[in-house]
Design a protein around this motif. Structure first.
Motif, PDB file in Angstrom:
ATOM      1  N   ASN A   1      94.618  17.992  -5.529  1.00 28.61           N
ATOM      2  CA  ASN A   1      94.290  18.110  -4.005  1.00 28.61           C
ATOM      3  C   ASN A   1      94.836  16.446  -3.496  1.00 28.61           C
ATOM      4  OD1 ASN A   1      94.004  20.843  -3.398  1.00 28.61           O
ATOM      5  ND2 ASN A   1      91.979  20.582  -4.277  1.00 28.61           N
ATOM      6  N   ALA A   2      95.167  15.419  -3.856  1.00 26.30           N
ATOM      7  CA  ALA A   2      95.581  14.843  -3.968  1.00 26.30           C
ATOM      8  C   ALA A   2      96.762  14.307  -4.266  1.00 26.30           C
ATOM      9  CB  ALA A   2      94.923  13.055  -4.119  1.00 26.30           C
ATOM     10  N   THR A   3      97.774  15.101  -5.194  1.00 29.21           N
ATOM     11  CA  THR A   3      98.701  15.417  -5.434  1.00 29.21           C
ATOM     12  C   THR A   3      99.777  15.571  -5.113  1.00 29.21           C
ATOM     13  OG1 THR A   3      98.399  16.917  -6.771  1.00 29.21           O
ATOM     14  CG2 THR A   3      98.187  14.634  -7.663  1.00 29.21           C
ATOM     15  N   LYS A   4      99.392  16.919  -3.181  1.00 27.29           N
ATOM     16  CA  LYS A   4     100.277  17.731  -3.051  1.00 27.29           C
ATOM     17  C   LYS A   4     100.416  17.210  -0.584  1.00 27.29           C
ATOM     18  CE  LYS A   4      97.772  21.017  -4.985  1.00 27.29           C
ATOM     19  NZ  LYS A   4      96.301  22.933  -4.580  1.00 27.29           N
ATOM     20  N   THR A   5     101.414  17.852  -0.605  1.00 26.55           N
ATOM     21  CA  THR A   5     101.157  17.762   0.967  1.00 26.55           C
ATOM     22  C   THR A   5     100.745  17.906   1.923  1.00 26.55           C
ATOM     23  OG1 THR A   5     102.906  19.656   1.006  1.00 26.55           O
ATOM     24  CG2 THR A   5     103.907  17.104   0.054  1.00 26.55           C
ATOM     25  N   GLN A   6     100.889  17.824   2.818  1.00 25.71           N
ATOM     26  CA  GLN A   6      99.877  18.387   3.561  1.00 25.71           C
ATOM     27  C   GLN A   6     100.345  19.890   4.140  1.00 25.71           C
ATOM     28  OE1 GLN A   6      97.720  17.362   5.531  1.00 25.71           O
ATOM     29  NE2 GLN A   6      96.673  19.295   7.070  1.00 25.71           N
ATOM     30  N   GLN A   7     101.400  20.216   3.998  1.00 26.59           N
ATOM     31  CA  GLN A   7     101.914  22.266   4.001  1.00 26.59           C
ATOM     32  C   GLN A   7     100.981  22.146   2.605  1.00 26.59           C
ATOM     33  OE1 GLN A   7     104.009  19.050   4.542  1.00 26.59           O
ATOM     34  NE2 GLN A   7     103.863  19.287   6.998  1.00 26.59           N
TER      35      GLN A   7
ATOM     36  N   ASN B   1     101.247   9.772  -0.290  1.00 26.75           N
ATOM     37  CA  ASN B   1      99.714   9.925   0.164  1.00 26.75           C
ATOM     38  C   ASN B   1      98.980   8.611   0.713  1.00 26.75           C
ATOM     39  OD1 ASN B   1     100.089  12.783   1.086  1.00 26.75           O
ATOM     40  ND2 ASN B   1      99.132  13.546  -1.311  1.00 26.75           N
ATOM     41  N   ILE B   2      99.789   8.067  -0.952  1.00 26.41           N
ATOM     42  CA  ILE B   2      98.650   7.000  -1.332  1.00 26.41           C
ATOM     43  C   ILE B   2      99.204   5.349  -0.234  1.00 26.41           C
ATOM     44  CG2 ILE B   2      98.351   5.093  -2.620  1.00 26.41           C
ATOM     45  CD1 ILE B   2      98.048   6.459  -5.015  1.00 26.41           C
TER      46      ILE B   2
ATOM     47  N   PHE C   1      94.472  15.241   7.175  1.00 26.51           N
ATOM     48  CA  PHE C   1      93.834  16.135   5.881  1.00 26.51           C
ATOM     49  C   PHE C   1      93.340  15.942   4.812  1.00 26.51           C
ATOM     50  CE2 PHE C   1      91.383  19.792   3.159  1.00 26.51           C
ATOM     51  CZ  PHE C   1      90.122  19.041   3.885  1.00 26.51           C
ATOM     52  N   ASN C   2      94.913  15.332   3.817  1.00 28.47           N
ATOM     53  CA  ASN C   2      95.862  14.659   2.685  1.00 28.47           C
ATOM     54  C   ASN C   2      95.310  13.479   2.581  1.00 28.47           C
ATOM     55  OD1 ASN C   2      97.999  14.372   4.827  1.00 28.47           O
ATOM     56  ND2 ASN C   2      99.378  13.630   3.337  1.00 28.47           N
ATOM     57  N   LEU C   3      95.244  12.904   4.116  1.00 27.67           N
ATOM     58  CA  LEU C   3      95.054  11.346   3.895  1.00 27.67           C
ATOM     59  C   LEU C   3      93.377  11.414   3.837  1.00 27.67           C
ATOM     60  CD1 LEU C   3      96.764   9.708   7.122  1.00 27.67           C
ATOM     61  CD2 LEU C   3      97.503  10.429   4.239  1.00 27.67           C
ATOM     62  N   VAL C   4      93.173  12.108   4.229  1.00 28.78           N
ATOM     63  CA  VAL C   4      91.285  12.117   3.555  1.00 28.78           C
ATOM     64  C   VAL C   4      90.858  12.255   2.285  1.00 28.78           C
ATOM     65  CG1 VAL C   4      88.957  13.236   4.855  1.00 28.78           C
ATOM     66  CG2 VAL C   4      91.019  13.144   6.528  1.00 28.78           C
ATOM     67  N   ILE C   5      91.796  13.620   1.356  1.00 24.55           N
ATOM     68  CA  ILE C   5      91.233  13.619   0.216  1.00 24.55           C
ATOM     69  C   ILE C   5      92.397  12.177  -0.555  1.00 24.55           C
ATOM     70  CG2 ILE C   5      92.451  15.529  -1.651  1.00 24.55           C
ATOM     71  CD1 ILE C   5      92.163  17.690   0.557  1.00 24.55           C
ATOM     72  N   THR C   6      92.698  12.105  -0.223  1.00 19.56           N
ATOM     73  CA  THR C   6      93.833  10.799  -0.891  1.00 19.56           C
ATOM     74  C   THR C   6      92.823   9.237  -0.126  1.00 19.56           C
ATOM     75  OG1 THR C   6      96.045  11.419  -0.805  1.00 19.56           O
ATOM     76  CG2 THR C   6      95.810   8.963  -1.701  1.00 19.56           C
ATOM     77  N   GLY C   7      92.024   9.371   0.436  1.00 20.75           N
ATOM     78  CA  GLY C   7      91.486   8.194   0.721  1.00 20.75           C
ATOM     79  C   GLY C   7      90.255   8.313  -0.350  1.00 20.75           C
ATOM     80  N   SER C   8      89.157   9.624  -0.024  1.00 23.91           N
ATOM     81  CA  SER C   8      88.300  10.102  -0.878  1.00 23.91           C
ATOM     82  C   SER C   8      88.457   9.398  -2.093  1.00 23.91           C
ATOM     83  CB  SER C   8      87.833  11.182  -0.317  1.00 23.91           C
ATOM     84  OG  SER C   8      87.590  11.753   0.621  1.00 23.91           O
ATOM     85  N   LEU C   9      89.854   9.763  -3.258  1.00 22.45           N
ATOM     86  CA  LEU C   9      89.808   9.891  -4.410  1.00 22.45           C
ATOM     87  C   LEU C   9      90.117   7.673  -4.423  1.00 22.45           C
ATOM     88  CD1 LEU C   9      90.991  10.175  -7.341  1.00 22.45           C
ATOM     89  CD2 LEU C   9      93.004  10.546  -6.621  1.00 22.45           C
TER      90      LEU C   9
END
Length: 313
Positions: free
Chosen positions: A62-68, A87-88, A277-285
């Motif tokens: 999911n870190a490879t996906k956009t917000q949509q 995302n990074i 939310f995509n930043l939350v997932i990328t930040g968690s990674l």
């Protein structure tokens, strides 16, 4: 005269069939039960590995996906758009690069807090293992009692004490409690008692070596595997620390990564909030990457120490 011929009569040999001994029957039962047991253990280990790796795979995908794409695609498979690098970049530059500030804060807490806790545990464990003094049993009981007490039970008293000293909402409110690791002290105590021969210390003292020099040049190299173990435990504990910074720190500039990502998550779930939310997932990674690197770099010292300790002279 002719000598009488003697006919040798051969008596038939009786073959006796011995019943299998209880030891042999027990071995047969064990050998028959081994395949079934090995299959069961393999299945349990497979389920454990799946339970551990499935959330990591979900996070990486999911870190490879956009917000949509997060809202429209399946969670355990990639979407058509590969947006990992975007995302990074957004995570590192969002809100004037506050994620980088949170990362540096967490690094500060780990280096000073976990590093100091490891050093104190090594020195204290060595002293408790190799020196006799009055009240040693009382110290042992205190350490065991401190290990049994959960850290969350001490959070509120620690907050009240630091509030009176005026240290809340400062980095010291997180660093000072992190310096105390009862489990690390107990682990180094037990490890030093077995890893360092008393005869070796006595030989160093007879050669004129002082206590400080004996510790750093003789004892410390033998404590490598124990030091790595305590360092990994304290580092992971400090890196993932959430409850203590939650009650100690109110200024977002001193947030660790755990509090910062939680703030982003609340912002993403708030009605009308910005889509982060995509930043939350990328930040968690990005948060777990340093821990994975630390384990990969330090595991060879751990494995070499375990292999050395398994051979007895």
């Amino acid at each position: 005269m002719s000598a009488p011929s003697c006919t040798a009569q051969q008596t038939p040999r009786r073959t006796t069939h011995r019943a299998p001994t209880p030891l042999r029957s027990t071995r047969r039962r064990h050998s028959a039960g081994r395949p079934r047991r090995s299959v069961l253990l393999t299945a349990l280990m497979g389920l454990t590995a799946l339970y551990s790796l499935l959330p990591l795979a979900w996070l990486l995908i999911n870190a490879t996906k956009t917000q949509q794409s997060l809202q429209t695609s399946f969670g355990l498979w990639f979407s058509g758009d590969f947006a990992l690098w975007d995302n990074i970049t957004q995570t590192l530059t969002y809100d004037d690069g506050i994620f980088v500030r949170w990362f540096l804060n967490t690094l500060l807490y780990v280096v000073v807090g976990a590093g100091g806790a490891t050093f104190l545990a090594v020195v204290g464990g060595y002293g408790l293992a190799k020196f006799d003094f009055t009240g040693k049993r009382a110290v042992f009981a205190t350490v065991i009692g401190a290990v049994a007490v959960p850290a969350t039970a001490l959070a509120v008293p620690t907050f009240l004490m630091f509030s009176k000293m005026g240290l809340t909402d400062t980095p010291w409110a997180v660093i000072i409690p992190s310096l105390i690791s009862p489990f690390g002290l107990y682990l180094m105590w037990v490890f030093a008692a077995e890893a360092i021969p008393t005869e070796l210390l006595e030989a160093a003292r007879m050669d004129g070596s002082g206590e400080v020099r004996t510790f750093f040049q003789v004892a410390l190299p033998l404590l490598g595997p124990g030091i790595v173990t305590v360092l990994l435990f304290t580092m992971v504990q400090t890196w993932n620390n959430y409850f203590l910074p939650l009650i100690m720190i109110k200024n977002p500039d001193w947030y660790p990564l755990t509090l910062g990502l939680d703030a982003w998550n609340e912002q993403a779930s708030t009605a009308g909030g910005q889509p982060v939310f995509n930043l939350v997932i990328t930040g968690s990674l990005l948060t777990i990457v340093p821990l994975v690197i630390a384990f990969l770099l330090l595991q060879r010292y751990w494995q070499s120490g375990l292999a050395a300790g398994s051979v007895k002279g």
